[in-house]
Design an enzyme around this catalytic site. Structure first.
Site, PDB file in Angstrom:
ATOM      1  N   LYS A  94     -63.464  43.902 -37.832  1.00 53.29           N
ATOM      2  CA  LYS A  94     -63.523  45.231 -37.227  1.00 53.29           C
ATOM      3  C   LYS A  94     -63.025  45.245 -35.782  1.00 53.29           C
ATOM      4  O   LYS A  94     -62.472  46.235 -35.309  1.00 53.29           O
ATOM      5  CB  LYS A  94     -64.967  45.760 -37.265  1.00 53.29           C
ATOM      6  N   GLU A 116     -68.743  55.994 -35.772  1.00 47.88           N
ATOM      7  CA  GLU A 116     -69.716  55.948 -36.859  1.00 47.88           C
ATOM      8  C   GLU A 116     -69.855  54.501 -37.283  1.00 47.88           C
ATOM      9  O   GLU A 116     -68.958  53.693 -37.045  1.00 47.88           O
ATOM     10  CB  GLU A 116     -69.244  56.798 -38.033  1.00 47.88           C
ATOM     11  N   SER A 382     -63.759  38.692 -44.776  1.00 47.80           N
ATOM     12  CA  SER A 382     -63.778  39.740 -43.746  1.00 47.80           C
ATOM     13  C   SER A 382     -64.854  39.552 -42.687  1.00 47.80           C
ATOM     14  O   SER A 382     -64.687  39.998 -41.555  1.00 47.80           O
ATOM     15  CB  SER A 382     -63.921  41.111 -44.405  1.00 47.80           C
TER      16      SER A 382
END
Ligand SMILES: *Cc1c(COP(=O)(O)O)cnc(C)c1O
Length: 399
Positions: A94, A116, A382
């Site tokens: 991210k 968010e 990830s």
């Protein structure tokens, strides 16, 4: 002049095939339009690229390794490489996107960031870059996710962010996104909304895919060094909104020889009523600013998704992925909660790596594919599993 869209580049209105676009309230038009007309120019300025790449290197810790997982490879009788996004600062992919977007927001003169978050990973990655740049940060998070992900809530607060609970609907990611959009409408001029995946109105899906494309740019180079060929046979990634998958696929999208495998969360089973397998269950619809595949009832009400992993618990999917599904370019699989838990424990024991539950979905799907011994399979790992330890502890207690 109209340009032809490719998988790597949507058309001027932000469409990948039938999916994409920008369906936004009038109040946000000016902001989104500003972003649409400026993002490419800003992103590809030399000074931007220099600062972005320096931060990815020195702050995030890139390039992340491409690791040949030998014991996992032996199990599946092929060659499996893990792209180690779990080793990034803050523990997942991210941060690639939030570093990019904070630099963009500052160049647009924005004074405040909103975001968010589902699992809390995007909230932490956003709070992190806001601390780095000394800019105010407000994160919206579903009430249920706040309970499930307490350590990430504490991290965001320690980093100086304000965390606001979303109490409507299923009290998860979809509801947090609704709240963030509402907050943006109330203060559009000074605020930049850092969306955490390849979703939202154009240009977000394209912009986020470009920031995450560093994953596949590195993979190509690293694979070439290790095997002599830049092209793997398969790239496998989990899909919530689809950003780690978009980044892992990006530089292979126009290489038809590379099989792109997207893995969604089947929850208790695709047809159990407790699932987040969006492409399998979804129909075209509009959610959070773009047209995509969406889990909905016959009269268009969004169906509450379920997944054991908060990061995959989303009823939609980015428009690029809807197009990859619709056009047949992508192979879409799904893994259940139980299959993913088993895959997480398996990776821990085989390779000494505790994966995020989201990433474990990609590992679980390896059992649904058949490989030749000469195949080169890249799995996007990830994120790391620290945030999921409470879930893993519960599984061990029940055994
Ligand atoms: C958020 C998250 C995901 C899902 O988001 P995408 O946009 O689909 O990548 C997957 N893995 C991890 C570790 C995450 O934190």
């Amino acid at each position: 002049m109209t340009q032809t869209a490719t998988y790597q580049k949507p058309d001027e209105q932000g469409y990948y095939g039938k999916f994409g676009g920008a369906y936004i309230p009038e109040m946000l038009h000016r902001n989104v339009e500003e972003l649409r007309t400026k993002y490419l120019e800003i992103m590809y300025e030399d000074s931007f690229q220099e600062e972005f790449n320096a931060l990815l290197h020195d702050y995030v810790g890139r390039p992340t390794p491409l690791y040949l997982a030998q014991r996992l490879s032996a199990l599946h009788k092929t060659n499996i490489y893990l792209k180690r996004e779990d080793l990034n600062h803050t523990g997942a992919h991210k941060i690639n996107n939030t570093v990019g977007q904070i630099l963009l927001a500052l160049r647009l003169g924005k004074k405040r960031i909103i975001a968010e978050t589902g699992a809390g990973q995007h909230g932490v990655a956003t709070a992190t870059v806001c601390a780095l740049k000394g800019i105010d940060c407000v994160v919206y998070m579903g009430e249920k996710d706040i309970e499930r992900q307490a350590p990430n809530v504490a991290r965001m607060k320690m980093l100086g962010a304000t965390v606001i609970p979303a109490t409507s609907g299923s009290k998860t990611l979809k509801d947090a996104t609704n709240e963030a959009i509402r907050a943006w409408i109330n203060d559009p001029l000074d605020t930049h909304y850092i969306i955490g995946s390849v979703v939202g109105p154009h240009p977000y899906p394209d912009m986020v895919a470009r920031f995450q494309s560093v994953i596949s740019a590195e993979t190509r180079k690293q694979l070439k060094e290790k095997t002599g060929s830049e092209l793997p046979t398969h790239v496998v990634a989990c899909v919530g909104g689809g950003s780690n998958a978009a980044g892992a696929f990006y530089h292979f999208l126009e290489e038809p020889a590379v099989k792109l495998v997207a893995v969604e969360a089947a929850g208790h089973g695709v047809h159990s009523g407790f699932s987040a397998a969006t492409t399998q269950l979804g129909k075209p619809g509009i959610l959070h600013g773009s047209k995509s595949l969406l889990m909905q009832t016959a009269d268009g009400q969004v169906v509450e998704p379920h997944s054991i992993s908060a990061g995959l618990d989303y009823p939609g999917v980015g428009p690029l992925h809807a197009h990859l599904y619709d056009s047949g370019r992508g192979i879409f699989l799904s893994a259940t909660d139980d299959e993913s838990l088993a895959a997480a424990f398996e990776l821990a024991k085989l390779e000494g790596i505790i994966p995020a539950l989201e990433s474990a979905h990609a590992l679980a799907a390896l059992y649904q594919l058949t490989f030749a011994p000469t195949d080169q399979v890249v799995v996007c790992l990830s994120g790391r599993g620290d945030k999921d330890l409470a879930t893993y502890m519960k599984v061990m207690e029940e055994k």
